[in-house]
Design a protein around this motif. Structure first.
Motif, PDB file in Angstrom:
ATOM      1  N   SER A 158       0.860  -1.189   0.000  1.00 24.25           N
ATOM      2  CA  SER A 158       0.000   0.000   0.000  1.00 24.25           C
ATOM      3  C   SER A 158       0.891   1.232   0.000  1.00 24.25           C
ATOM      4  CB  SER A 158      -0.916   0.025   1.239  1.00 24.25           C
ATOM      5  OG  SER A 158      -0.148   0.207   2.418  1.00 24.25           O
ATOM      6  N   GLU A 159       0.313   2.368  -0.328  1.00 27.71           N
ATOM      7  CA  GLU A 159       1.068   3.619  -0.270  1.00 27.71           C
ATOM      8  C   GLU A 159       1.475   3.935   1.169  1.00 27.71           C
ATOM      9  OE1 GLU A 159       2.234   5.449  -2.614  1.00 27.71           O
ATOM     10  OE2 GLU A 159       1.250   4.576  -4.372  1.00 27.71           O
ATOM     11  N   ALA A 160       0.606   3.582   2.127  1.00 28.23           N
ATOM     12  CA  ALA A 160       0.939   3.817   3.528  1.00 28.23           C
ATOM     13  C   ALA A 160       2.140   2.987   3.958  1.00 28.23           C
ATOM     14  CB  ALA A 160      -0.269   3.482   4.409  1.00 28.23           C
ATOM     15  N   THR A 161       2.202   1.746   3.489  1.00 25.76           N
ATOM     16  CA  THR A 161       3.353   0.889   3.787  1.00 25.76           C
ATOM     17  C   THR A 161       4.607   1.434   3.124  1.00 25.76           C
ATOM     18  OG1 THR A 161       1.857  -1.023   3.897  1.00 25.76           O
ATOM     19  CG2 THR A 161       4.209  -1.492   3.703  1.00 25.76           C
ATOM     20  N   LYS A 162       4.465   1.947   1.924  1.00 27.44           N
ATOM     21  CA  LYS A 162       5.593   2.569   1.227  1.00 27.44           C
ATOM     22  C   LYS A 162       6.120   3.760   2.029  1.00 27.44           C
ATOM     23  CE  LYS A 162       6.827   4.775  -3.195  1.00 27.44           C
ATOM     24  NZ  LYS A 162       6.371   5.016  -4.590  1.00 27.44           N
ATOM     25  N   ASP A 163       5.210   4.595   2.513  1.00 23.29           N
ATOM     26  CA  ASP A 163       5.626   5.752   3.310  1.00 23.29           C
ATOM     27  C   ASP A 163       6.390   5.300   4.559  1.00 23.29           C
ATOM     28  OD1 ASP A 163       4.419   7.454   1.516  1.00 23.29           O
ATOM     29  OD2 ASP A 163       2.579   7.674   2.690  1.00 23.29           O
ATOM     30  N   ALA A 164       5.947   4.211   5.179  1.00 21.35           N
ATOM     31  CA  ALA A 164       6.618   3.702   6.381  1.00 21.35           C
ATOM     32  C   ALA A 164       8.012   3.180   6.060  1.00 21.35           C
ATOM     33  CB  ALA A 164       5.774   2.598   7.021  1.00 21.35           C
ATOM     34  N   LEU A 165       8.177   2.538   4.913  1.00 20.04           N
ATOM     35  CA  LEU A 165       9.500   2.054   4.511  1.00 20.04           C
ATOM     36  C   LEU A 165      10.469   3.217   4.310  1.00 20.04           C
ATOM     37  CD1 LEU A 165       8.704  -0.807   1.954  1.00 20.04           C
ATOM     38  CD2 LEU A 165       9.647  -1.048   4.254  1.00 20.04           C
ATOM     39  N   VAL A 166       9.955   4.288   3.758  1.00 18.76           N
ATOM     40  CA  VAL A 166      10.801   5.472   3.556  1.00 18.76           C
ATOM     41  C   VAL A 166      11.150   6.105   4.901  1.00 18.76           C
ATOM     42  CG1 VAL A 166      10.902   7.786   2.551  1.00 18.76           C
ATOM     43  CG2 VAL A 166       9.861   5.915   1.255  1.00 18.76           C
ATOM     44  N   SER A 287     -11.424  -3.180  12.789  1.00 19.58           N
ATOM     45  CA  SER A 287     -11.163  -2.139  13.790  1.00 19.58           C
ATOM     46  C   SER A 287      -9.683  -1.957  14.106  1.00 19.58           C
ATOM     47  CB  SER A 287     -11.900  -2.501  15.088  1.00 19.58           C
ATOM     48  OG  SER A 287     -11.553  -3.813  15.520  1.00 19.58           O
ATOM     49  N   SER A 288      -8.798  -2.383  13.214  1.00 19.46           N
ATOM     50  CA  SER A 288      -7.362  -2.478  13.491  1.00 19.46           C
ATOM     51  C   SER A 288      -6.693  -1.152  13.836  1.00 19.46           C
ATOM     52  CB  SER A 288      -6.646  -3.069  12.270  1.00 19.46           C
ATOM     53  OG  SER A 288      -7.223  -4.280  11.881  1.00 19.46           O
ATOM     54  N   HIS A 289      -5.597  -1.263  14.613  1.00 22.61           N
ATOM     55  CA  HIS A 289      -4.714  -0.129  14.845  1.00 22.61           C
ATOM     56  C   HIS A 289      -3.869   0.158  13.616  1.00 22.61           C
ATOM     57  CE1 HIS A 289      -5.536   0.539  19.051  1.00 22.61           C
ATOM     58  NE2 HIS A 289      -5.247  -0.707  19.371  1.00 22.61           N
ATOM     59  N   THR A 290      -3.537  -0.885  12.871  1.00 22.14           N
ATOM     60  CA  THR A 290      -2.733  -0.728  11.656  1.00 22.14           C
ATOM     61  C   THR A 290      -3.065  -1.856  10.689  1.00 22.14           C
ATOM     62  OG1 THR A 290      -0.475  -0.503  10.768  1.00 22.14           O
ATOM     63  CG2 THR A 290      -0.782  -2.053  12.583  1.00 22.14           C
ATOM     64  N   GLY A 314      -3.320   1.005   5.173  1.00 15.30           N
ATOM     65  CA  GLY A 314      -3.820   0.922   3.804  1.00 15.30           C
ATOM     66  C   GLY A 314      -5.331   0.919   3.691  1.00 15.30           C
ATOM     67  N   ASN A 315      -6.058   0.956   4.816  1.00 14.60           N
ATOM     68  CA  ASN A 315      -7.522   0.902   4.740  1.00 14.60           C
ATOM     69  C   ASN A 315      -8.131   2.003   3.871  1.00 14.60           C
ATOM     70  OD1 ASN A 315      -7.584  -1.364   6.340  1.00 14.60           O
ATOM     71  ND2 ASN A 315      -8.277  -0.327   8.189  1.00 14.60           N
ATOM     72  N   PRO A 316      -7.672   3.271   3.981  1.00  9.42           N
ATOM     73  CA  PRO A 316      -8.267   4.309   3.132  1.00  9.42           C
ATOM     74  C   PRO A 316      -7.966   4.134   1.642  1.00  9.42           C
ATOM     75  CG  PRO A 316      -7.141   5.274   5.029  1.00  9.42           C
ATOM     76  CD  PRO A 316      -6.741   3.847   4.976  1.00  9.42           C
ATOM     77  N   GLU A 317      -6.980   3.310   1.312  1.00  5.92           N
ATOM     78  CA  GLU A 317      -6.691   3.026  -0.091  1.00  5.92           C
ATOM     79  C   GLU A 317      -7.598   1.927  -0.641  1.00  5.92           C
ATOM     80  OE1 GLU A 317      -2.374   2.572  -0.756  1.00  5.92           O
ATOM     81  OE2 GLU A 317      -2.141   3.449   1.245  1.00  5.92           O
ATOM     82  N   ILE A 318      -8.267   1.218   0.261  1.00  7.31           N
ATOM     83  CA  ILE A 318      -9.182   0.149  -0.137  1.00  7.31           C
ATOM     84  C   ILE A 318     -10.627   0.623  -0.030  1.00  7.31           C
ATOM     85  CG2 ILE A 318      -9.942  -2.218   0.350  1.00  7.31           C
ATOM     86  CD1 ILE A 318      -7.183  -2.693   1.616  1.00  7.31           C
ATOM     87  N   VAL A 319     -10.961   1.190   1.119  1.00  8.53           N
ATOM     88  CA  VAL A 319     -12.317   1.682   1.365  1.00  8.53           C
ATOM     89  C   VAL A 319     -12.366   3.178   1.073  1.00  8.53           C
ATOM     90  CG1 VAL A 319     -14.110   2.025   3.092  1.00  8.53           C
ATOM     91  CG2 VAL A 319     -12.729  -0.068   3.133  1.00  8.53           C
ATOM     92  N   VAL A 320     -13.165   3.553   0.100  1.00  9.37           N
ATOM     93  CA  VAL A 320     -13.380   4.967  -0.196  1.00  9.37           C
ATOM     94  C   VAL A 320     -14.531   5.430   0.688  1.00  9.37           C
ATOM     95  CG1 VAL A 320     -13.877   6.678  -1.978  1.00  9.37           C
ATOM     96  CG2 VAL A 320     -12.631   4.584  -2.575  1.00  9.37           C
ATOM     97  N   ASP A 321     -14.201   6.253   1.670  1.00  6.82           N
ATOM     98  CA  ASP A 321     -15.166   6.625   2.699  1.00  6.82           C
ATOM     99  C   ASP A 321     -16.422   7.240   2.095  1.00  6.82           C
ATOM    100  OD1 ASP A 321     -16.108   7.003   5.321  1.00  6.82           O
ATOM    101  OD2 ASP A 321     -15.368   9.057   5.361  1.00  6.82           O
ATOM    102  N   GLY A 322     -17.558   6.639   2.433  1.00  5.69           N
ATOM    103  CA  GLY A 322     -18.840   7.142   1.956  1.00  5.69           C
ATOM    104  C   GLY A 322     -19.218   6.683   0.573  1.00  5.69           C
TER     105      GLY A 322
END
Length: 387
Positions: A158-166, A287-290, A314-322
């Motif tokens: 996910s992009e979030a995981t990519k950001d964490a690697l950086v 309901s995960s923390h990560t 990565g949840n917001p990259e999968i679920v588009v809120d609303g």
């Protein structure tokens, strides 16, 4: 070119790419499911796959793959830094004539990278998720940029995981490719779903919310139970279905008793193939923390099951809120309960989210899309082993 040379070239061109998946074990989890999807999905794509577990045991998913004919091996990693493990992996790479060693998670990457250095096997590293809370490791500042420089393909799910690697692993952003997890879509079977409800003592007309997950602190299921308590007070026909097992099971069972919802909460334990349990739910909860890319969230989407998830990883990259589901803050049981209530009381919104989630799944998260991306990564990083 002579006829013999032409035949030899054709034969070499058809030689399957040989990939060794290096991982901790093949127990129950998202990483293991991804490996299974890759191994099984690539069987028809001229890719020969084997799996090497370094934690001394194989696990149920690995045993299932063994029974289907996939070679799954194990080594026993010792405490501390295990130099002997490097030699053992290297021996396996050479004897198996592997073109690619696909390392899943950081520790397998480190050992796989060192083992592959004097061989012709090319390294692919996939980061499947992050610990909670994430933290800096200053040794990584010195080691990881070198490993990254000499690793042809680095993948984040996910992009979030990519950001964490950086941020936390000091890996240059340009070296990291995002490949979302993908699955084969599940098929809805209403008859089997009703059987699940009957077996669990859930009325056919009940409104069922639930999850399929490890019962683990990082999954934050205490908050889920508290939110369900609030929701159930307004919705007398509500039931909570908790599919999975893990270290938090006893604590969560006790909390359900304490909250007075044990009679409308079902803990099933581990279910090998939970698709019918998913189909028995009306709303999927996460309901995960990560999270990296939750496989069970993708399964729910493929069934058109609206999801309520926390706004993490990565949840917001999968679920588009609303639009394809609903997102809430991590530690707010009130907002989680309110999202469940809103979805349960608005049939039109429920139907709209259901249809949109299937479309989003088909667009981004299919098994075919993931496999195609990894094969390109292998072919870009791999060099056929002809020695």
């Amino acid at each position: 070119m002579t006829v013999e040379q032409s035949k030899a070239t054709t034969k070499q061109a058809k030689t399957p790419l040989r990939v060794l998946h290096l991982t901790f074990n093949m127990g129950i989890g998202g990483t293991e499911q991804v490996i299974r999807q890759l191994v099984q999905g690539m069987a028809t794509e001229s890719v020969e796959s084997e799996i090497l577990c370094i934690d001394g045991h194989i696990g149920p998913i690995g045993e299932s793959l063994q029974q289907s004919g996939v070679p799954v091996h194990k080594l026993a990693r010792k405490q501390g830094f295990d130099w002997a493990l490097i030699k053992a992996i290297r021996k396996h790479l050479r004897e198996g004539r592997f073109d690619v060693v696909h390392c899943h998670q950081y520790t397998p990457w480190m050992y796989g990278w060192l083992a592959a250095l004097p061989t012709s096997a090319k390294v692919v590293f996939t980061e499947h998720g992050r610990f909670y809370p994430d933290r800096y490791r200053y040794k990584a500042m010195l080691i990881n940029p070198v490993m990254a420089l000499l690793t042809p393909s680095i993948v984040a799910i996910s992009e979030a995981t990519k950001d964490a690697l950086v941020k936390y692993e000091f890996i240059p952003r340009h070296k990291i490719q995002v490949i979302y997890n993908g699955i084969a879509p599940l098929t809805r079977n209403e008859t089997e779903a009703q059987k699940v409800r009957e077996e669990l003592g859930i009325p056919p007309e009940a409104f069922v919310v639930g999850t399929v997950s490890r019962l683990d602190p990082v999954k934050n299921q205490q908050m889920m139970l508290r939110a369900f308590k609030m929701f159930s007070e307004k919705r007398p026909d509500a039931y909570l279905l908790m599919v999975g097992d893990g270290p938090d099971k006893a604590m969560l069972t006790a909390l359900a008793d304490e909250l007075g919802i044990s009679d409308i909460t079902r803990f099933t334990g581990f279910i090998n193939k939970p698709e019918h349990h998913l189909c028995s739910m009306d709303v999927f909860l996460l309901s995960s923390h990560t999270e990296g890319t939750s496989m069970t969230l993708l399964e729910a989407m493929s069934l058109g099951l609206p999801a309520i998830a926390t706004w993490v990883g990565g949840n917001p990259e999968i679920v588009v809120d609303g639009k394809t589901g609903m997102l809430t803050e991590t530690e707010c049981a009130d907002s989680f309960a309110r999202a469940i209530s809103d979805l349960a009381s608005n049939r039109q919104q429920y139907c709209d989210l259901s249809k949109a989630s299937v479309k989003e799944f088909t667009r981004k998260f299919t098994q075919e899309r993931m496999i195609s991306s990894y094969i390109k990564s292998y072919e870009g990083s791999g060099q056929r082993n002809t020695s």
